[in-house]
Design a protein around this motif. Structure first.
Motif, short mmCIF file in Angstrom:
data_model
loop_
_atom_site.label_atom_id
_atom_site.label_comp_id
_atom_site.label_asym_id
_atom_site.label_seq_id
_atom_site.Cartn_x
_atom_site.Cartn_y
_atom_site.Cartn_z
N SER A 189 17.42 -4.47 -3.74
CA SER A 189 16.38 -4.20 -3.49
C SER A 189 15.98 -3.84 -1.86
O SER A 189 15.46 -2.79 -1.74
CB SER A 189 15.26 -5.04 -4.14
OG SER A 189 15.05 -4.88 -5.40
N GLY A 320 4.03 -5.41 0.99
CA GLY A 320 5.23 -5.35 0.00
C GLY A 320 4.62 -6.01 -1.06
O GLY A 320 5.01 -5.54 -2.20
N SER A 324 4.64 -3.69 -4.68
CA SER A 324 5.42 -4.01 -5.48
C SER A 324 4.75 -4.71 -6.98
O SER A 324 4.81 -3.95 -8.05
CB SER A 324 6.41 -5.18 -4.95
OG SER A 324 7.16 -5.41 -6.00
N THR A 327 2.88 -1.64 -8.59
CA THR A 327 4.09 -0.89 -9.19
C THR A 327 4.45 -1.45 -10.50
O THR A 327 4.65 -0.79 -11.53
CB THR A 327 5.11 -0.63 -8.46
OG1 THR A 327 4.60 0.03 -7.06
CG2 THR A 327 5.98 0.41 -8.95
N HIS A 350 7.86 -10.51 -7.56
CA HIS A 350 7.07 -9.47 -6.68
C HIS A 350 6.72 -9.73 -5.32
O HIS A 350 6.97 -8.92 -4.40
CB HIS A 350 5.86 -8.91 -7.57
CG HIS A 350 6.20 -8.03 -8.71
ND1 HIS A 350 6.69 -6.61 -8.47
CD2 HIS A 350 6.01 -8.28 -9.91
CE1 HIS A 350 6.96 -6.10 -9.69
NE2 HIS A 350 6.58 -6.97 -10.77
N GLY A 354 9.41 -8.04 -3.19
CA GLY A 354 8.53 -6.98 -2.70
C GLY A 354 8.40 -7.00 -1.06
O GLY A 354 8.41 -6.13 -0.35
N SER A 357 11.49 -6.52 0.81
CA SER A 357 11.78 -4.99 0.82
C SER A 357 10.88 -4.05 1.55
O SER A 357 11.61 -3.24 2.44
CB SER A 357 11.66 -4.68 -0.75
OG SER A 357 12.53 -5.15 -1.57
N SER A 374 9.03 -1.15 -0.93
CA SER A 374 8.37 -2.05 -2.01
C SER A 374 8.09 -1.56 -3.29
O SER A 374 8.25 -2.09 -4.25
CB SER A 374 7.31 -2.79 -1.22
OG SER A 374 6.38 -1.70 -0.90
N ALA A 375 7.57 -0.27 -3.15
CA ALA A 375 7.43 0.34 -4.60
C ALA A 375 8.85 0.46 -5.34
O ALA A 375 8.90 0.15 -6.74
CB ALA A 375 6.85 1.78 -4.28
N ASN A 377 11.17 -1.43 -5.08
CA ASN A 377 11.59 -2.82 -5.65
C ASN A 377 10.90 -3.10 -7.18
O ASN A 377 11.41 -3.46 -8.07
CB ASN A 377 11.13 -3.95 -4.65
CG ASN A 377 11.21 -5.42 -5.12
OD1 ASN A 377 12.65 -5.62 -5.72
ND2 ASN A 377 10.28 -5.83 -5.53
N GLY A 378 9.64 -2.62 -7.04
CA GLY A 378 8.52 -2.96 -8.09
C GLY A 378 9.26 -2.18 -9.54
O GLY A 378 9.21 -2.72 -10.47
#
Length: 450
Positions: A189, A320, A324, A327, A350, A354, A357, A374-375, A377-378
């Motif tokens: 991530s 983040g 995350s 998302t 998250h 997140g 990330s 971070s998105a 990662n989500g």
């Protein structure tokens, strides 16, 4: 009667003791005075205990939020959580996991000593999780007996060397030096966030340069902005879940507004504690590690848990987590509408993945990089579990699974290889990651030296 193996595993699976031992060795090698040795060792251990306490406060404050969220939207499904799946696995795989952990750490040290992958992975609990994870995958793939420990240890040792190397070019950019590495199995991530962040390089200012209007200048203080954000999230979730449910099932009769405020500020307090622990660790472990780096394993670096990056971009930490999690919620809705297994947002995952990330994305591409990273990662921790669950055997029937991207990605690849190739497939996987280590060693050496 506890065995010697149990004693060793108890020590190695406790990051505070493990890192304190490393600090002790480093200071002794440098022939520091007894006062400096004692102070440095205890402060290092104290720093990790403070960090762990903060992580515990954060996790505990998020637990009721997860329950409220599930009730609010009436969704049942699989909740990714490392601790939950490990607790289920230890009954059948505990001894094998312990052996894989001990020998895997030895292999990690040998790799650091004799190759250019100079990373000593010091996040003990994550090492143990990965050891248990490998024990499950190999056993389900019909790799039995001593081969499970041998193959699992080799894979673990290689992973503990490869993942910190993957993150190091961006870690250097985050910290401003090349003294500390990242040792956490969410590295895919973080690396991916850094790569996405490159798309916005020079096009977006840092999250730490966000200018608030004068009337909102108090939001510059991260603990204040985190407190307000989390309180609002609790209030919104409570209204959707129903005040009666929160009062009777979650808050033990406490008014939902008061409860939301307490939980929101408690979460911020946990983050503050984490940051305090990180600063203390960095102040002690880096000087102490010089002894090991200079005398025992030249040029080696300690690879530490993901909150180690939080102090470098505190606004990114909040961004983040929020991005995350949102998302993950959108991903959950998509899975719910399409049918099949629904992956619920694991709030703890998250937050930690997140947030880290976003710090990586911010280091490469500022605010836009933090949001995009971070998105991503989500998306990863919402959809990768779907591909991984079939390889958990009987544990796949549980309502939980591993939450972090390295577990999921390694599990999917190794799961398929072992499923169709058995022992030969497992050996092939070792060869593949060995080749990857060689290629990565050359690539990251060039990038880190830039």
């Amino acid at each position: 009667m506890p065995s010697v193996l149990d004693f060793i595993v108890d020590i190695l699976s406790q990051p505070a003791i493990l890192v304190a031992l490393i600090a002790l060795i480093g200071l002794l090698v440098q022939k520091k005075s007894p006062t400096v040795v004692t102070t440095g060792t205890i402060k290092t251990m104290l720093g990790f205990l403070i960090l762990s306490a903060g992580a515990g406060v954060v996790s505990k404050s998020l637990e009721p939020f997860g329950k409220i969220f599930q009730h609010a939207f009436g969704v049942q499904g699989v909740v990714p959580n490392n601790e939950a799946i490990i607790s289920l696995a230890l009954k059948d795989y505990g001894t094998t996991a312990a052996l894989i952990m001990v020998f895997g750490m030895i292999i990690n040290i040998l790799i650091a000593r004799f190759t250019n992958l100079k990373y000593i992975f010091l996040t003990g609990h994550h090492t143990f999780y990965m050891a248990a994870f490998l024990a499950i995958l190999l056993t389900v793939g019909h790799v039995k007996g001593y081969l499970t420990v041998t193959i699992g240890s080799l894979i673990l040792g290689l992973l503990m060397s490869i993942f910190p190397a993957l993150a190091q070019p961006t870690m250097k950019k985050i910290t401003g030096n090349n003294q500390v590495a990242l040792g956490h199995f969410g590295t895919i991530s973080y690396w991916a966030a850094g790569q996405v962040g490159r798309l916005f390089e020079g096009k977006s200012k840092s999250t730490e340069e966000i200018k608030f209007p004068k009337g909102l200048s108090f939001l510059r203080e991260s603990t204040i902005s985190i407190s307000i954000t989390m309180t609002l999230l609790y209030l919104i979730a409570s209204l959707f879940a129903g005040i009666g449910y929160v009062d009777s099932k979650i808050s033990s009769g406490q008014n939902f507004i008061v409860f939301s405020l307490i939980q929101g500020v408690t979460f911020a307090a946990g983050v503050f504690i984490i940051l305090t622990g990180v600063r203390l660790i960095l102040a002690e472990i880096v000087p102490a590690f010089k002894g090991i780096s200079e005398k025992l394993i030249p040029n080696s670096k300690p690879a530490l848990d993901c909150p180690i990056v939080f102090p470098y971009a505190q606004n990114a930490v909040l961004i983040g987590f929020f991005v995350s999690f949102i998302t993950g919620v959108i991903g959950m809705i998509i899975l719910f509408l399409t049918g099949g297994i629904v992956i619920l947002p694991g709030v703890v995952a998250h937050f930690f993945l997140g947030a880290a990330s976003a710090v990586f994305g911010n280091a490469r591409g500022g605010i836009k990089g933090a949001i995009a990273g971070s998105a991503l990662n989500g998306i990863l921790i919402t959809f990768l579990p779907l591909l991984f669950i079939p390889f958990l055997g009987d544990l796949g029937l549980a309502t939980t699974t591993f939450s972090d991207t390295d577990f999921l990605a390694v599990g999917i690849v190794l799961g398929y290889i072992v499923k169709f190739g058995g022992i030969v497939g497992a050996i092939l996987f070792i060869v593949i990651i060995g080749i990857l280590a060689i290629l990565l060693k050359r690539k990251t050496k060039n990038e880190v030296s830039e």
